[in-house]
Design a protein around this motif. Structure first.
Motif, PDB file in Angstrom:
ATOM      1  N   ASN A 122      78.047 116.954  69.527  1.00  0.00           N
ATOM      2  CA  ASN A 122      77.673 116.329  68.264  1.00  0.00           C
ATOM      3  C   ASN A 122      77.376 114.852  68.479  1.00  0.00           C
ATOM      4  N   PHE A 123      76.483 114.338  67.698  1.00  0.00           N
ATOM      5  CA  PHE A 123      76.194 112.917  67.787  1.00  0.00           C
ATOM      6  C   PHE A 123      77.435 112.106  67.418  1.00  0.00           C
ATOM      7  N   ILE A 124      78.155 112.600  66.438  1.00  0.00           N
ATOM      8  CA  ILE A 124      79.416 111.962  66.056  1.00  0.00           C
ATOM      9  C   ILE A 124      80.539 112.778  66.672  1.00  0.00           C
ATOM     10  N   THR A 125      81.351 112.141  67.475  1.00  0.00           N
ATOM     11  CA  THR A 125      82.432 112.867  68.137  1.00  0.00           C
ATOM     12  C   THR A 125      83.502 113.240  67.123  1.00  0.00           C
TER      13      THR A 125
ATOM     14  N   PRO B  42      83.003 124.218  61.786  1.00  0.00           N
ATOM     15  CA  PRO B  42      82.881 125.675  61.747  1.00  0.00           C
ATOM     16  C   PRO B  42      81.894 126.181  62.800  1.00  0.00           C
ATOM     17  N   ALA B  43      82.188 127.362  63.324  1.00  0.00           N
ATOM     18  CA  ALA B  43      81.230 128.024  64.216  1.00  0.00           C
ATOM     19  C   ALA B  43      80.331 128.881  63.337  1.00  0.00           C
TER      20      ALA B  43
ATOM     21  N   THR C 181      65.057 129.354  82.698  1.00  0.00           N
ATOM     22  CA  THR C 181      64.635 128.234  81.864  1.00  0.00           C
ATOM     23  C   THR C 181      65.768 127.233  81.710  1.00  0.00           C
ATOM     24  N   ALA C 182      65.402 125.999  81.578  1.00  0.00           N
ATOM     25  CA  ALA C 182      66.392 124.945  81.360  1.00  0.00           C
ATOM     26  C   ALA C 182      65.706 123.811  80.614  1.00  0.00           C
ATOM     27  N   GLY C 183      66.475 123.120  79.838  1.00  0.00           N
ATOM     28  CA  GLY C 183      65.873 122.011  79.112  1.00  0.00           C
ATOM     29  C   GLY C 183      66.864 121.289  78.228  1.00  0.00           C
ATOM     30  N   GLY C 184      66.412 120.195  77.692  1.00  0.00           N
ATOM     31  CA  GLY C 184      67.232 119.459  76.753  1.00  0.00           C
ATOM     32  C   GLY C 184      66.913 119.908  75.334  1.00  0.00           C
ATOM     33  N   GLU C 185      67.836 119.722  74.453  1.00  0.00           N
ATOM     34  CA  GLU C 185      67.596 120.179  73.089  1.00  0.00           C
ATOM     35  C   GLU C 185      68.296 119.298  72.076  1.00  0.00           C
ATOM     36  N   MET C 186      67.749 119.276  70.902  1.00  0.00           N
ATOM     37  CA  MET C 186      68.382 118.611  69.763  1.00  0.00           C
ATOM     38  C   MET C 186      68.380 119.596  68.606  1.00  0.00           C
ATOM     39  N   SER C 187      69.505 119.702  67.952  1.00  0.00           N
ATOM     40  CA  SER C 187      69.582 120.613  66.820  1.00  0.00           C
ATOM     41  C   SER C 187      70.320 119.930  65.673  1.00  0.00           C
ATOM     42  N   ALA C 188      70.149 120.471  64.521  1.00  0.00           N
ATOM     43  CA  ALA C 188      70.806 119.875  63.359  1.00  0.00           C
ATOM     44  C   ALA C 188      71.029 120.923  62.280  1.00  0.00           C
ATOM     45  N   LEU C 189      72.140 120.775  61.612  1.00  0.00           N
ATOM     46  CA  LEU C 189      72.444 121.606  60.450  1.00  0.00           C
ATOM     47  C   LEU C 189      72.341 120.721  59.209  1.00  0.00           C
ATOM     48  N   ALA C 190      71.635 121.195  58.223  1.00  0.00           N
ATOM     49  CA  ALA C 190      71.584 120.479  56.948  1.00  0.00           C
ATOM     50  C   ALA C 190      72.413 121.267  55.937  1.00  0.00           C
ATOM     51  N   TYR C 191      73.241 120.586  55.208  1.00  0.00           N
ATOM     52  CA  TYR C 191      74.060 121.277  54.219  1.00  0.00           C
ATOM     53  C   TYR C 191      74.255 120.378  53.004  1.00  0.00           C
ATOM     54  N   ARG C 192      74.674 121.001  51.930  1.00  0.00           N
ATOM     55  CA  ARG C 192      74.770 120.292  50.666  1.00  0.00           C
ATOM     56  C   ARG C 192      76.197 120.374  50.154  1.00  0.00           C
ATOM     57  N   PHE C 193      76.714 119.254  49.702  1.00  0.00           N
ATOM     58  CA  PHE C 193      78.043 119.243  49.100  1.00  0.00           C
ATOM     59  C   PHE C 193      78.061 118.186  48.004  1.00  0.00           C
ATOM     60  N   GLY C 194      78.558 118.591  46.865  1.00  0.00           N
ATOM     61  CA  GLY C 194      78.703 117.652  45.757  1.00  0.00           C
ATOM     62  C   GLY C 194      77.407 116.989  45.346  1.00  0.00           C
ATOM     63  N   GLY C 195      76.317 117.717  45.449  1.00  0.00           N
ATOM     64  CA  GLY C 195      75.045 117.168  45.027  1.00  0.00           C
ATOM     65  C   GLY C 195      74.356 116.308  46.072  1.00  0.00           C
ATOM     66  N   SER C 196      74.962 116.168  47.236  1.00  0.00           N
ATOM     67  CA  SER C 196      74.352 115.355  48.291  1.00  0.00           C
ATOM     68  C   SER C 196      74.056 116.220  49.513  1.00  0.00           C
ATOM     69  N   TRP C 197      73.011 115.837  50.205  1.00  0.00           N
ATOM     70  CA  TRP C 197      72.666 116.517  51.445  1.00  0.00           C
ATOM     71  C   TRP C 197      73.274 115.774  52.627  1.00  0.00           C
ATOM     72  N   TYR C 198      73.737 116.544  53.590  1.00  0.00           N
ATOM     73  CA  TYR C 198      74.303 115.960  54.817  1.00  0.00           C
ATOM     74  C   TYR C 198      73.626 116.611  56.014  1.00  0.00           C
ATOM     75  N   LEU C 199      73.685 115.906  57.117  1.00  0.00           N
ATOM     76  CA  LEU C 199      73.061 116.396  58.346  1.00  0.00           C
ATOM     77  C   LEU C 199      74.086 116.337  59.479  1.00  0.00           C
ATOM     78  N   SER C 200      74.172 117.400  60.261  1.00  0.00           N
ATOM     79  CA  SER C 200      75.052 117.429  61.436  1.00  0.00           C
ATOM     80  C   SER C 200      74.185 117.557  62.679  1.00  0.00           C
ATOM     81  N   PRO C 201      73.789 116.448  63.265  1.00  0.00           N
ATOM     82  CA  PRO C 201      72.912 116.514  64.442  1.00  0.00           C
ATOM     83  C   PRO C 201      73.695 116.713  65.737  1.00  0.00           C
TER      84      PRO C 201
ATOM     85  N   PHE D  42      79.075 123.232  64.480  1.00  0.00           N
ATOM     86  CA  PHE D  42      78.536 121.980  63.950  1.00  0.00           C
ATOM     87  C   PHE D  42      79.676 121.194  63.322  1.00  0.00           C
ATOM     88  N   TYR D  43      79.777 119.967  63.704  1.00  0.00           N
ATOM     89  CA  TYR D  43      80.789 119.090  63.125  1.00  0.00           C
ATOM     90  C   TYR D  43      80.285 118.567  61.787  1.00  0.00           C
ATOM     91  N   GLN D  44      81.093 118.751  60.753  1.00  0.00           N
ATOM     92  CA  GLN D  44      80.702 118.303  59.417  1.00  0.00           C
ATOM     93  C   GLN D  44      81.670 117.238  58.921  1.00  0.00           C
TER      94      GLN D  44
END
Lengths: 423, 191
Positions: free
Chosen positions: A276-279, A338-339, A391-411, A318-320
């Motif tokens: 996760n970008f944020i540990t 959560p997994a 195959t091998a490579g670098g990757e970036m992924s993100a989960l977008a989720y909504r809580f309390g009317g706001s959107w959050y991102l877990s990159p 994804f760390y939320q």
């Protein structure tokens, strides 16, 4: 029941709806009660803040394990804070071994069944009596070439005259796939007299008369002053006279199974090592583990020109971290890892080739039970054979989720590697 | 050719299953124990430190708790509530240690510093609360730690301390009230 009791029940999460109404009403008017609520919340915060200071020392862990006769070190790497080395050697060892075993099994099956891709280049000449056997597009036809048998009256063909008869063989298990090889075939000339009835025989012993239709696929001739030839144009076995110097037999290019010969489908199995970008804080419980945890399974349809599209599924953690605004105006921060099982559409585009390497860009657009997720990857595929590649490579992924009317991102960012099988 | 496969992931297994594995073969029991250690080490460690308030004793009790957990499982004990069980081990060991050290420094008379002359930073306030917890009597401190540090329900607390649920709830309530009293001089900072 006093408001103080209601307050404690509220903090404990056991206060019923009627109690909440009464409490919130009182909170609006009672400064002391609001102060106490804040203090109770600070107590909880203090505990959460304080508990991190009580992580056991490594010495304690070793002492316990030693007393019980165990090796040092945890059995399961922690969900966060592991190094790249552990990431690949420990946590993802099964993925690497799986890819290796899969490759070996596939190669064994290929050799065991005489798969042309495996034989290609593996055999040279089955025997000296076999002349040129061009390695044709092997899974289509296999051409066999044999010594000429000259028959007939009078001077037919001289000793050692040879012809090539190419036959179509649909069975891939036929022995003897050979590299093209130059071979000079010399005839001793033909004598005067009545033209003999000449035949040539192929490897199976079947005779073919000069002037008759050559077996399908016959397409090569050899040269000699007098020779038997197979005309690629007419498709007949013919006799020709050449005054030219003997020339090398025509060698067909070594055939290879190309991607065009395969079905336009492939499947891929990937292990994903990402962070996760944020540990996340140490000790944060990770969600349930599933079969696809940190794995990705995908099926592709090849569009041509290096493009492919398909479906993919996997499971990732994804760390939320998100905030909740309480009715009191206080903000509570939630943290969880959560997994999540995800599924979606996958795509990939090759961007040229560098030797056996095929760089690509790819991505996934999918969904989880908490919200949409996406992934982009940049890597390369290394072709072991035409239909197997790593195959091998670098990757970036993100989960977008909504809580309390706001959107959050877990990159997240990381590394992915795996095995691709083309059908 | 031999491959050394990594251990199957045990992170999703329930406590009771892991506890059962402790009675299995050496490899299984070691992996299960390490997973249980991963789950409970920081919680037990915090509990021991908060209850004993003595680093050396806390380390001893912490280590002994896990050793007894393992040895207890080897004696074929059935397990329905591992959380309660492991905390009861830690609690009993802690109480024994307290009884053995009657000469432990008394905290009577120790007071929370007052910062009436300036505003407190958030971190300072949190530290003050942590300090106040240490001044609570054992029965209240323990209940508070189990509730706030270990996030236990009142039923779980009652099981660990061997009391009724109502009594457990009362202990936590009084602990909070005591902390508030200790922090009263600083409470205006919360306005």
């Amino acid at each position: 029941m006093t408001y103080e009791h209601l307050l404690h029940d509220f903090i404990d999460g056991t206060l019923d709806y009627q109690g909440e109404i009464a409490l919130f009403s009182e909170l609006r008017a009672n400064d002391n009660l609001r102060r106490e609520l804040k203090l109770l919340m600070l107590m909880q915060k203090s505990a959460a803040h304080d508990v991190g200071a009580y992580m056991p020392a490594a010495d304690s862990q070793e002492a316990i394990f030693r007393r019980l006769g165990f090796s040092a070190g945890p059995a399961t790497p922690p969900a966060t804070g592991y190094g790249w080395r552990n990431m690949f050697i420990g946590r993802y060892m099964d993925g690497l071994v799986g890819a290796l075993v899969g490759t070996l099994v596939t190669l064994l099956v290929m050799f065991g069944t005489g798969h042309p891709a495996a034989n290609d280049g593996g055999n040279e000449i089955a025997s000296a009596s076999h002349a040129i056997i061009p390695a044709s597009p092997v899974h289509h036809d296999t051409l066999f070439l044999h010594d000429v048998t000259a028959q007939g009256n009078g001077n037919a063909m001289g000793n050692g005259a040879a012809a090539m008869v190419a036959g179509r063989n649909q069975a891939p298990t036929a022995p003897g796939l050979h590299r093209p090889e130059q071979r000079m075939m010399h005839g001793n000339g033909m004598g005067d007299g009545e033209m003999p009835r000449r035949t040539v025989s192929d490897r199976t012993g079947t005779s073919h008369e000069i002037g008759t239709q050559a077996p399908a696929g016959a397409m090569i001739s050899y040269t000699a002053p007098r020779h038997v030839a197979i005309s690629p144009a007419a498709g007949t076995i013919s006799e020709a006279i050449s005054t030219a110097e003997p020339m090398p037999a025509i060698s067909l290019p070594r055939s290879e199974e190309t991607a065009d010969d395969l079905l336009p489908f492939s499947t891929e199995y990937h292990a994903v090592a990402s962070r996760n970008f944020i540990t996340p804080p140490a000790g944060l419980e990770v969600g349930s583990s599933g079969l696809l945890r940190d794995r990705e399974l995908a099926g592709f349809y090849h569009l041509g020109n290096g493009g492919r599209i398909g479906i993919a599924t996997g499971e990732e953690t994804f760390y939320q971290r998100f905030n909740e605004l309480l009715p009191t105006g206080d903000i509570v921060r939630h943290e969880q890892s959560p997994a999540l099982l995800w599924g979606g559409v996958a795509f990939r585009q090759s961007i040229g080739t560098i030797s056996a390497l095929e760089p690509f860009v790819g991505g996934v657009i999918g969904a989880t039970r908490l919200g949409p997720m996406g992934r982009i990857s940049l890597g390369a595929a290394y072709g072991i054979t035409t239909d197997i590649s790593l195959t091998a490579g670098g990757e970036m992924s993100a989960l977008a989720y909504r809580f309390g009317g706001s959107w959050y991102l877990s990159p997240k960012y990381g590394f992915t590697y795996g095995l691709s099988l083309r059908f | 050719m031999r491959f050394r496969l990594s251990s199957p992931n045990l992170t999703g297994r329930p406590d009771a299953e892991l506890y059962g594995m402790l009675r299995g073969g050496r490899s299984d029991s070691e992996r299960a124990f390490k997973e249980l250690y991963r789950r409970y080490a920081s919680r037990i460690h915090a509990y021991c430190y908060k209850i004993l308030d003595n680093r050396e004793d806390a380390e001893d009790v912490f280590q002994e708790t896990f050793v007894r957990l393992y040895l207890g499982a080897r004696e074929h004990r059935e397990m329905t509530n591992l959380t309660g069980y492991i905390f009861r081990i830690a609690r009993n060991l802690s109480l024994n240690r307290i009884r053995d050290h009657d000469d432990l420094e008394s905290l009577e008379g120790v007071e929370i510093p007052i910062h009436a002359d300036r505003s407190l930073e958030d971190g300072e306030l949190l530290d003050l609360i942590a300090g106040a917890v240490e001044l609570l009597d054992l029965e209240f401190r323990e209940a508070f730690v189990l509730r706030e540090y270990e996030n236990m329900s009142y039923e779980q607390i009652a099981e660990v301390v061997g009391s009724s649920v109502a009594n457990a709830k009362s202990r936590v309530f009084r602990a909070r009230r005591k902390i508030r009293k200790l922090l009263e001089p600083n409470i205006k900072e919360l306005d």
